[in-house]
Structure formats: C-alpha cells, structure tokens
Design an enzyme around this catalytic site. Structure first.
Site, PDB file in Angstrom:
ATOM      1  N   GLY A  12       0.766  -1.232   0.000  1.00 20.76           N
ATOM      2  CA  GLY A  12       0.000   0.000   0.000  1.00 20.76           C
ATOM      3  C   GLY A  12       0.798   1.285   0.000  1.00 20.76           C
ATOM      4  O   GLY A  12       0.337   2.298   0.543  1.00 20.76           O
ATOM      5  N   ASN A  14       1.446   3.232  -2.648  1.00 19.50           N
ATOM      6  CA  ASN A  14       0.662   4.192  -3.417  1.00 19.50           C
ATOM      7  C   ASN A  14      -0.577   4.616  -2.642  1.00 19.50           C
ATOM      8  O   ASN A  14      -0.983   5.793  -2.694  1.00 19.50           O
ATOM      9  CB  ASN A  14       0.264   3.598  -4.769  1.00 19.50           C
ATOM     10  CG  ASN A  14       1.311   3.837  -5.834  1.00 19.50           C
ATOM     11  OD1 ASN A  14       1.755   4.959  -6.046  1.00 19.50           O
ATOM     12  ND2 ASN A  14       1.721   2.766  -6.511  1.00 19.50           N
ATOM     13  N   ARG A  65     -13.765 -16.658 -11.131  1.00 16.26           N
ATOM     14  CA  ARG A  65     -13.393 -15.249 -11.268  1.00 16.26           C
ATOM     15  C   ARG A  65     -14.629 -14.369 -11.404  1.00 16.26           C
ATOM     16  O   ARG A  65     -14.703 -13.278 -10.846  1.00 16.26           O
ATOM     17  CB  ARG A  65     -12.488 -15.070 -12.482  1.00 16.26           C
ATOM     18  CG  ARG A  65     -11.959 -13.648 -12.660  1.00 16.26           C
ATOM     19  CD  ARG A  65     -11.134 -13.511 -13.926  1.00 16.26           C
ATOM     20  NE  ARG A  65     -10.043 -14.465 -13.978  1.00 16.26           N
ATOM     21  CZ  ARG A  65      -8.856 -14.263 -13.378  1.00 16.26           C
ATOM     22  NH1 ARG A  65      -8.644 -13.161 -12.693  1.00 16.26           N
ATOM     23  NH2 ARG A  65      -7.916 -15.184 -13.479  1.00 16.26           N
ATOM     24  N   HIS A 109       0.689   1.374 -13.580  1.00 17.38           N
ATOM     25  CA  HIS A 109       1.478   0.239 -14.046  1.00 17.38           C
ATOM     26  C   HIS A 109       2.952   0.634 -14.079  1.00 17.38           C
ATOM     27  O   HIS A 109       3.287   1.705 -14.601  1.00 17.38           O
ATOM     28  CB  HIS A 109       1.022  -0.197 -15.440  1.00 17.38           C
ATOM     29  CG  HIS A 109       1.729  -1.407 -15.945  1.00 17.38           C
ATOM     30  ND1 HIS A 109       1.450  -2.670 -15.468  1.00 17.38           N
ATOM     31  CD2 HIS A 109       2.717  -1.552 -16.861  1.00 17.38           C
ATOM     32  CE1 HIS A 109       2.231  -3.543 -16.075  1.00 17.38           C
ATOM     33  NE2 HIS A 109       3.011  -2.894 -16.924  1.00 17.38           N
ATOM     34  N   THR A 141      -9.489  -0.540 -19.042  1.00 17.04           N
ATOM     35  CA  THR A 141     -10.388  -1.037 -20.079  1.00 17.04           C
ATOM     36  C   THR A 141     -10.282  -2.556 -20.114  1.00 17.04           C
ATOM     37  O   THR A 141      -9.552  -3.158 -19.320  1.00 17.04           O
ATOM     38  CB  THR A 141     -10.039  -0.446 -21.456  1.00 17.04           C
ATOM     39  OG1 THR A 141      -8.729  -0.886 -21.833  1.00 17.04           O
ATOM     40  CG2 THR A 141     -10.090   1.075 -21.435  1.00 17.04           C
ATOM     41  N   GLU A 143      -8.796  -4.403 -22.185  1.00 23.08           N
ATOM     42  CA  GLU A 143      -7.459  -4.863 -22.576  1.00 23.08           C
ATOM     43  C   GLU A 143      -6.510  -4.702 -21.400  1.00 23.08           C
ATOM     44  O   GLU A 143      -6.334  -3.607 -20.867  1.00 23.08           O
ATOM     45  CB  GLU A 143      -6.944  -4.060 -23.766  1.00 23.08           C
ATOM     46  CG  GLU A 143      -5.562  -4.487 -24.231  1.00 23.08           C
ATOM     47  CD  GLU A 143      -5.025  -3.631 -25.359  1.00 23.08           C
ATOM     48  OE1 GLU A 143      -3.875  -3.864 -25.766  1.00 23.08           O
ATOM     49  OE2 GLU A 143      -5.744  -2.725 -25.819  1.00 23.08           O
ATOM     50  N   LEU A 144      -5.869  -5.777 -20.969  1.00 24.30           N
ATOM     51  CA  LEU A 144      -4.981  -5.746 -19.815  1.00 24.30           C
ATOM     52  C   LEU A 144      -3.868  -4.726 -20.020  1.00 24.30           C
ATOM     53  O   LEU A 144      -3.106  -4.819 -20.998  1.00 24.30           O
ATOM     54  CB  LEU A 144      -4.383  -7.137 -19.573  1.00 24.30           C
ATOM     55  CG  LEU A 144      -3.406  -7.241 -18.395  1.00 24.30           C
ATOM     56  CD1 LEU A 144      -4.129  -6.960 -17.079  1.00 24.30           C
ATOM     57  CD2 LEU A 144      -2.746  -8.616 -18.367  1.00 24.30           C
ATOM     58  N   GLN A 172       9.413   5.226  -5.890  1.00 21.39           N
ATOM     59  CA  GLN A 172       9.727   6.440  -5.134  1.00 21.39           C
ATOM     60  C   GLN A 172       9.758   7.690  -6.005  1.00 21.39           C
ATOM     61  O   GLN A 172       9.252   8.744  -5.611  1.00 21.39           O
ATOM     62  CB  GLN A 172      11.084   6.273  -4.437  1.00 21.39           C
ATOM     63  CG  GLN A 172      11.428   7.393  -3.481  1.00 21.39           C
ATOM     64  CD  GLN A 172      10.464   7.478  -2.316  1.00 21.39           C
ATOM     65  OE1 GLN A 172      10.032   6.454  -1.779  1.00 21.39           O
ATOM     66  NE2 GLN A 172      10.105   8.687  -1.920  1.00 21.39           N
TER      67      GLN A 172
END
Length: 219
Positions: A12, A14, A65, A109, A141, A143-144, A172
């Site tokens: 955590g 972020n 899932r 990401h 979206t 799309e990964l 960082q």
C-alpha cells in the site's frame, strides 16, 4: 467532494501517498474505503491508521473469477464511489466488471506503456536493455494494461540498475507523484475517458501528460 474507493493487494505505498494527499488537501477527494483481496495486505493497516474503513474480500472464497468480480463490484458500489483506484491490486478483472466502472476506474502500471504490460516489468527492462523506464497511470479497459494513458513519468536506466533498484526508483521517483495527481484531476472533473480517449480540460490528449511538465503541486 468526490468519493474514492481504493483496491489493494499488498503493502500500500501508493495508497499511503493517496491518503497523505487527501489529508493535506491536495487530492480534493475523500477516500471512503480500502478493499483488499488479501487479509495480510499491509495497506489495510495504513487505511485503518488513517481512519478509513478497510475491508477484505478473499478471492479464494469464490468458485470462479466471475463470482468474485460480481461480489467485489457490489462491495465497491455499496460505498457509492465516483472514482475507483487500483493501487497494486493483483487480480485481473473481467469484462463485465470493467464495463461497470468504465471511465471511473484507473490503474498504475510500473512501465512506460505500451512497453512491458503484465508482470515482471523491471526484469523485462533489464533484459531488453531499455534506456528509459518509468510508470503509467491509465484508465482501465478490457485490454490488460491497455487503457488510454493519462500521465507517465520516466528516468534514465543506468548500467548499475537491477530489477530491484528499478522497482524502488519507479515507486519512489514516479508512482508516488503521478498517482495522486491523476486522482486529483479526476476529482476536479478535468479528466475523463471519452470515445476511448483521454480528455483533459475539455480537450483530447494527443499523448500522456508528463511528470516533468507538471507544476510543483505534487512534487
């Protein structure tokens, strides 16, 4: 004030940057819940320390899932969020889940997308001999790691860098700065997903915003 739900799976860091930005008024939004698919995620402790409700929904408790996605969506919606933030949430969600929160959900990401989607990005950078590395905030979206990019930050890779040093530098130097900024834009209604493109201040972005181009507000 916009309501934010944050999804996590781990430490955590972020999340902490978002909590700090919310406390000192930079975020312009209220984090109303933190949800993890793992009970041992340290980010839950960060949320509780900040007085934010922390909830666990173990994915292993569901037969599929799709069943997990449906339960997670209902839990998120119970908090009436304006913005859903994936902050190290290590579960791939399905198309129905994405469609439910499309335009409201963002992710960060650790690569300069579209380079190196998926996992082990820092190792991929070393193996590819990339000269630049960084992170990207994007709309989620179907799309990964393929949603339109909102903002990126980057730095030069040195000969001494390893996957471990790159991971720390990305976190960082880049992630902790660009994620609060992206959430703040959404909270101010200056950022939106429209027709598959990112719009900022009423204009489509030709390219992601850059950390180096920002004011000092989050730096």
């Amino acid at each position: 004030m916009k309501r934010v739900v944050v999804l996590i799976s781990g430490g955590g860091r972020n999340l902490q940057a978002l909590l700090d930005a919310g406390t000192d008024g930079r975020l312009g939004a209220r984090i109303v819940a933190v949800i993890s698919n793992r009970a041992d995620a340290y980010g839950l402790e960060r949320a509780r320390a900040a007085g934010v409700p922390a909830q666990v929904l173990p994915h292993a408790d569901f037969p599929s899932r799709e069943a997990f996605d449906a339960a997670l969506a209902e839990l998120i919606e119970s908090h009436h969020p304006d913005i859903v933030v994936m902050a190290g949430f290590m579960r791939v969600v399905g198309a129905a889940f994405v469609r439910r929160f499309l335009g409201r959900m963002i992710n960060i990401h650790p690569s300069l997308l579209p380079r190196h989607p998926g996992l082990k990005t820092h190792q991929k950078v070393v193996e590819a001999g990339d000269r630049e590395h960084g992170a990207t905030v994007h709309f989620v979206t179907e799309e990964l790691d393929g949603g339109p990019a909102i903002i990126q930050g980057q730095f030069s890779v040195t000969a001494q860098d390893t996957p471990e040093t790159l991971a720390e530098r990305v976190m960082q130097d880049i992630e902790l700065k660009i994620y609060p900024q992206a959430v703040a834009w959404m909270a101010r209604d200056t950022l939106e997903l429209r027709d598959g493109r990112v719009w900022s201040d009423g204009r489509p972005l030709a390219a992601p915003r850059r950390l180096d181009d920002l004011e000092t507000e989050f730096r």
